[in-house]
Design a protein around this motif. Structure first.
Motif, PDB file in Angstrom:
ATOM      1  N   ARG A 138       0.711  -1.365   0.058  1.00 26.36           N
ATOM      2  CA  ARG A 138       0.068   0.149  -0.060  1.00 26.36           C
ATOM      3  C   ARG A 138       0.992   1.280   0.046  1.00 26.36           C
ATOM      4  NH1 ARG A 138      -4.725   0.969   4.354  1.00 26.36           N
ATOM      5  NH2 ARG A 138      -5.316   3.124   3.634  1.00 26.36           N
ATOM      6  N   THR A 139       2.001   1.211   0.585  1.00 27.61           N
ATOM      7  CA  THR A 139       2.845   2.480   1.072  1.00 27.61           C
ATOM      8  C   THR A 139       3.269   2.724  -0.545  1.00 27.61           C
ATOM      9  OG1 THR A 139       3.229   2.096   3.206  1.00 27.61           O
ATOM     10  CG2 THR A 139       4.818   3.575   2.275  1.00 27.61           C
ATOM     11  N   GLY A 142       0.780   3.841  -3.107  1.00 23.87           N
ATOM     12  CA  GLY A 142       0.329   5.199  -2.635  1.00 23.87           C
ATOM     13  C   GLY A 142       1.476   6.320  -2.980  1.00 23.87           C
ATOM     14  N   VAL A 146       1.114   9.063  -5.898  1.00 23.89           N
ATOM     15  CA  VAL A 146       1.224  10.398  -5.371  1.00 23.89           C
ATOM     16  C   VAL A 146       2.289  11.362  -6.299  1.00 23.89           C
ATOM     17  CG1 VAL A 146       1.997  12.198  -3.694  1.00 23.89           C
ATOM     18  CG2 VAL A 146       0.586  10.362  -2.923  1.00 23.89           C
ATOM     19  N   TRP A 204       7.167  11.481   5.089  1.00 18.82           N
ATOM     20  CA  TRP A 204       5.702  11.720   4.586  1.00 18.82           C
ATOM     21  C   TRP A 204       5.376  13.034   4.958  1.00 18.82           C
ATOM     22  CZ3 TRP A 204       2.138  12.577   8.099  1.00 18.82           C
ATOM     23  CH2 TRP A 204       2.332  12.410   9.382  1.00 18.82           C
ATOM     24  N   SER A 308      -3.603  13.785  -5.937  1.00 21.25           N
ATOM     25  CA  SER A 308      -2.365  13.545  -5.310  1.00 21.25           C
ATOM     26  C   SER A 308      -2.558  13.643  -3.730  1.00 21.25           C
ATOM     27  CB  SER A 308      -1.226  14.251  -5.900  1.00 21.25           C
ATOM     28  OG  SER A 308      -0.084  14.183  -5.306  1.00 21.25           O
ATOM     29  N   LEU A 311      -4.679  10.921  -2.156  1.00 18.12           N
ATOM     30  CA  LEU A 311      -4.091   9.552  -2.014  1.00 18.12           C
ATOM     31  C   LEU A 311      -3.107   9.650  -0.928  1.00 18.12           C
ATOM     32  CD1 LEU A 311      -3.465   8.781  -5.788  1.00 18.12           C
ATOM     33  CD2 LEU A 311      -4.522   7.346  -4.187  1.00 18.12           C
ATOM     34  N   ASN A 312      -2.439  10.867  -0.861  1.00 20.02           N
ATOM     35  CA  ASN A 312      -1.356  11.061   0.195  1.00 20.02           C
ATOM     36  C   ASN A 312      -2.018  10.690   1.626  1.00 20.02           C
ATOM     37  OD1 ASN A 312       0.345  12.301   2.275  1.00 20.02           O
ATOM     38  ND2 ASN A 312       1.357  13.372   0.763  1.00 20.02           N
ATOM     39  N   THR A 315      -3.017   6.905   1.980  1.00 17.58           N
ATOM     40  CA  THR A 315      -2.121   5.806   1.879  1.00 17.58           C
ATOM     41  C   THR A 315      -0.727   5.894   2.727  1.00 17.58           C
ATOM     42  OG1 THR A 315      -0.962   6.717  -0.134  1.00 17.58           O
ATOM     43  CG2 THR A 315      -2.905   5.234  -0.259  1.00 17.58           C
ATOM     44  N   LEU A 316      -0.573   7.108   3.054  1.00 18.01           N
ATOM     45  CA  LEU A 316       0.877   7.386   3.596  1.00 18.01           C
ATOM     46  C   LEU A 316       0.492   8.044   5.098  1.00 18.01           C
ATOM     47  CD1 LEU A 316       2.783   9.041   0.562  1.00 18.01           C
ATOM     48  CD2 LEU A 316       2.660   7.042   1.185  1.00 18.01           C
ATOM     49  N   GLU A 321       1.417   2.963   6.880  1.00 23.64           N
ATOM     50  CA  GLU A 321       2.416   2.352   5.964  1.00 23.64           C
ATOM     51  C   GLU A 321       2.468   0.828   6.539  1.00 23.64           C
ATOM     52  OE1 GLU A 321       6.249   4.534   6.535  1.00 23.64           O
ATOM     53  OE2 GLU A 321       5.218   6.308   5.400  1.00 23.64           O
TER      54      GLU A 321
END
Length: 327
Positions: A138-139, A142, A146, A204, A308, A311-312, A315-316, A321
């Motif tokens: 996922r990280t 993502g 991004v 991040w 973007s 999604l940040n 996922t982050l 993470e």
């Protein structure tokens, strides 16, 4: 070996472009030229991951941005003079020369970065396994998306810049290269500030702030273009801020994605680049739908900034993470 093949294909295709008998042949050769050029961009990121420890990736990827940022400054200037003095064939001969010099420089100066224990046979099962691992992370996914959507906004500007600045805002042609170059200089400056940031500041966090800055710049750009307020100064300022923030997005996003997959760094770099250019290709395909070139450019930049940033957040972050960091 993939870098040998890529640089050789780029150099040969560039030379053949200079003597293409038709636009159809030229288009085919340009495709092979692009395939060859991919080798350098993909393998350079993989080599960075091979050579440097994870805590150095932000600094080194920021140095790569210095090269990527200087290129748009110099290329239009050199290209315009080559065209003026020697004709269009000179541009392709120059590319062939550059490709040949890179090939020789790599052969004599660049050592193999991949450790013996990391080498695996080129088998379909290994390729599928590597990409399955990446897609399930996922990280990685993502961070790569991004970077991809943020870069797509930058590509929308690059593709539209001549029409927006020269045709719409009447910037003299001879001044456009300097205007375009100053925006690229903003990305270079941003990346160098990013590379000197303390290690204690999480990647991040920097990436998230940069995404938010791009989102605000995109909103203000849209408001200016739609309302007509501010004119060229406001449009230029908003674009400058968006592109300068890209100097923070790409190094940190790439570092987050690449850190976790040292054993399959080549595959990770390839998927990172594929996402970046595929999203950019889709985004820029919408730029010619309206007579006013600034409106589609602005809308693509805004949509890319929104996606973007979203999604940040999805996922982050420290708690989102998942999965161990690969060695």
């Amino acid at each position: 070996p993939p870098l040998y093949f890529g640089l050789a294909l780029f150099a040969v295709s560039s030379a053949l472009c200079a003597f293409a008998p038709s636009i159809a042949v030229m288009s085919g050769l340009r495709l092979f030229q692009a395939i060859g050029a991919c080798g350098g961009s993909v393998i350079s990121r993989a080599m960075v991951r091979d050579i440097f420890p994870p805590d150095e990736l932000r600094r080194v990827f920021s140095m790569l941005i210095l090269v990527l940022g200087v290129s748009p400054i110099l290329a239009p200037l050199f290209g315009s003079y080559l065209l003026l003095w020697f004709g269009w064939r000179a541009a392709f001969l120059a590319q062939a020369t550059i490709g040949t010099l890179l090939f020789l420089g790599m052969h004599f100066r660049l050592r193999e970065s991949m450790a013996e224990e990391s080498k695996r046979p080129l088998q379909m099962s290994n390729i599928v396994s590597a990409y399955t691992t990446l897609v399930r992370d996922r990280t990685f996914l993502g961070a790569s998306l991004v970077c991809g959507f943020s870069s797509a906004g930058a590509f929308a500007y690059i593709a539209s810049a001549p029409f927006v600045f020269i045709n719409l805002y009447k910037v003299p042609t001879e001044h456009f290269g300097w205007l375009f170059g100053s925006v690229a200089a903003g990305m270079v400056a941003g990346s160098q500030v990013n590379g000197r940031m303390p290690h204690r500041i999480a990647l991040w966090k920097v990436l998230r702030v940069a995404n938010l800055v791009q989102l605000v710049a995109a909103i203000l750009l849209t408001a200016s273009v739609v309302s007509g307020l501010g004119g060229l100064p406001v449009v230029y300022f908003c674009i400058f801020v968006y592109i300068a923030a890209q100097g923070f997005v790409f190094p940190n996003g790439s570092a987050i994605a690449m850190t976790r997959h040292g054993q399959i760094a080549g595959s990770a770099s390839a998927l990172l680049g594929t996402n970046q250019f595929l999203i950019a290709a889709v985004g820029t395909s919408f730029l010619g739908f309206l007579d006013n070139p600034a409106v589609p450019m602005t809308l693509v930049i805004l949509i890319c900034a929104v996606v973007s940033t979203a999604l940040n957040y999805l996922t982050l972050g420290p708690r989102l993470e998942t999965g161990p960091v690969a060695s």
